[in-house]
Design a protein around this motif. Structure first.
Motif, short mmCIF file in Angstrom:
data_model
loop_
_atom_site.label_atom_id
_atom_site.label_comp_id
_atom_site.label_asym_id
_atom_site.label_seq_id
_atom_site.Cartn_x
_atom_site.Cartn_y
_atom_site.Cartn_z
N GLY A 60 33.39 16.58 65.00
CA GLY A 60 32.07 16.59 65.64
C GLY A 60 32.11 16.99 67.10
O GLY A 60 31.23 16.61 67.87
N HIS A 61 33.13 17.78 67.48
CA HIS A 61 33.30 18.24 68.86
C HIS A 61 33.24 17.09 69.86
O HIS A 61 32.34 17.00 70.70
CB HIS A 61 32.25 19.31 69.20
CG HIS A 61 32.27 20.49 68.28
ND1 HIS A 61 33.32 21.38 68.23
CD2 HIS A 61 31.37 20.90 67.34
CE1 HIS A 61 33.07 22.30 67.31
NE2 HIS A 61 31.90 22.03 66.76
N PRO A 62 34.18 16.15 69.76
CA PRO A 62 34.16 14.98 70.64
C PRO A 62 34.32 15.36 72.11
O PRO A 62 34.98 16.34 72.44
CB PRO A 62 35.36 14.16 70.15
CG PRO A 62 36.29 15.17 69.55
CD PRO A 62 35.39 16.20 68.92
N ALA A 71 38.30 12.80 79.31
CA ALA A 71 37.40 13.86 78.91
C ALA A 71 38.16 15.00 78.25
O ALA A 71 39.23 15.41 78.73
CB ALA A 71 36.63 14.38 80.12
N ILE A 72 37.62 15.52 77.15
CA ILE A 72 38.19 16.67 76.46
C ILE A 72 37.50 17.92 76.99
O ILE A 72 36.30 18.10 76.79
CB ILE A 72 37.99 16.56 74.94
CG1 ILE A 72 38.67 15.31 74.40
CG2 ILE A 72 38.52 17.81 74.24
CD1 ILE A 72 38.41 15.04 72.92
N HIS A 110 45.81 18.76 73.56
CA HIS A 110 46.45 17.44 73.50
C HIS A 110 45.44 16.35 73.13
O HIS A 110 45.70 15.53 72.24
CB HIS A 110 47.08 17.13 74.86
CG HIS A 110 47.85 15.85 74.90
ND1 HIS A 110 49.22 15.80 74.77
CD2 HIS A 110 47.44 14.56 75.05
CE1 HIS A 110 49.61 14.53 74.83
NE2 HIS A 110 48.55 13.76 75.00
N ARG A 111 44.30 16.35 73.77
CA ARG A 111 43.34 15.27 73.57
C ARG A 111 42.60 15.38 72.24
O ARG A 111 42.26 14.36 71.63
CB ARG A 111 42.39 15.20 74.76
CG ARG A 111 43.13 14.78 76.02
CD ARG A 111 42.28 14.79 77.27
NE ARG A 111 43.10 14.36 78.41
CZ ARG A 111 42.71 14.38 79.67
NH1 ARG A 111 41.49 14.82 79.98
NH2 ARG A 111 43.52 13.98 80.63
N LEU A 112 42.36 16.60 71.77
CA LEU A 112 41.78 16.75 70.44
C LEU A 112 42.76 16.27 69.37
O LEU A 112 42.35 15.61 68.41
CB LEU A 112 41.40 18.21 70.19
CG LEU A 112 40.04 18.66 70.70
CD1 LEU A 112 39.87 20.17 70.55
CD2 LEU A 112 38.91 17.93 69.97
#
Length: 212
Positions: A121-123, A131-132, A79-81
């Motif tokens: 960039g792998h946030p 937080a992811i 969801h967050r990505l």
């Protein structure tokens, strides 16, 4: 048996409840969050417990097991990505992404998801500061204080803004408050990035988290 989407919705809600505070969720709170009858939630909790995804005692709170937390973290990662992807790549505003992500999180493949993560960039955080989780379900979160509990004079960075109310997100953006900004708590509101004090919209104090 309950559908995969229904299971994910329950697990996400339980996960969210203890993400920014420590008290476990009760069945009545879970029913209120999901907008369902308590009897429906009780039945589902029993099914989730039978699948070893939650632990629950009669009349007690509901907690995720290790397996349940890993599954919840996995769908929350999706969801967050997706929210971050929509904002960065497609120009969505932060108040527009939640509903889109709710649909897409159940449809995209793991391969596409990891491709999105690599492209971004792998946030570690989504547009709202949440937080992811990484692929193993781990998260990194700084010590925090909710704005409503921060004393006058507290100086901190905005870590997170709740995405529950899109109208409030728009109002906060109009006031100049966003994730990452430095704020000083004043008697009537906050000073943002060293500027003049501004009065925040109703509900903001319970929707903004600052670094401790």
């Amino acid at each position: 048996m309950p559908t995969s989407v229904a299971i994910d919705d329950y697990l996400k809600t339980i996960y969210h409840h203890t993400e920014w505070q420590d008290d476990p969720i009760t069945p009545s709170q879970l029913a209120a969050e999901l907008g369902l009858a308590p009897s429906t939630v009780t039945e589902m909790v029993h099914k989730l417990a039978a699948q070893h995804l939650v632990s629950h005692r009669p009349y007690g709170p509901v907690s995720l097991t290790a397996a349940g937390r890993l599954r919840a973290a996995s769908i929350i990662r999706r969801h967050r990505l997706i929210e971050t992807w929509l904002v960065r790549e497609f120009g969505y505003a932060w108040d527009e992404v939640h509903d889109e992500a709710e649909v897409l999180e159940h449809t995209i493949s793991d391969r596409l998801l990891e491709g999105i993560s690599a492209r971004l960039g792998h946030p570690r955080f989504d547009p709202h500061g949440d937080a992811i989780p990484d692929a193993a379900g781990a998260v990194v979160r700084s010590p925090f204080v909710i704005l409503a509990a921060a004393p006058v004079g507290h100086v901190g960075r905005v870590l997170r803004v709740s995405d529950r109310d899109p109208a409030l997100l728009r109002a906060l953006e109009a006031a100049g408050l966003d994730v990452g900004h430095a704020v000083t708590v004043t008697a009537g509101g906050v000073s943002i990035d060293g500027g003049a004090a501004v009065t925040l919209p109703p509900g903001a104090a319970d929707a903004v988290w600052l670094s401790a």
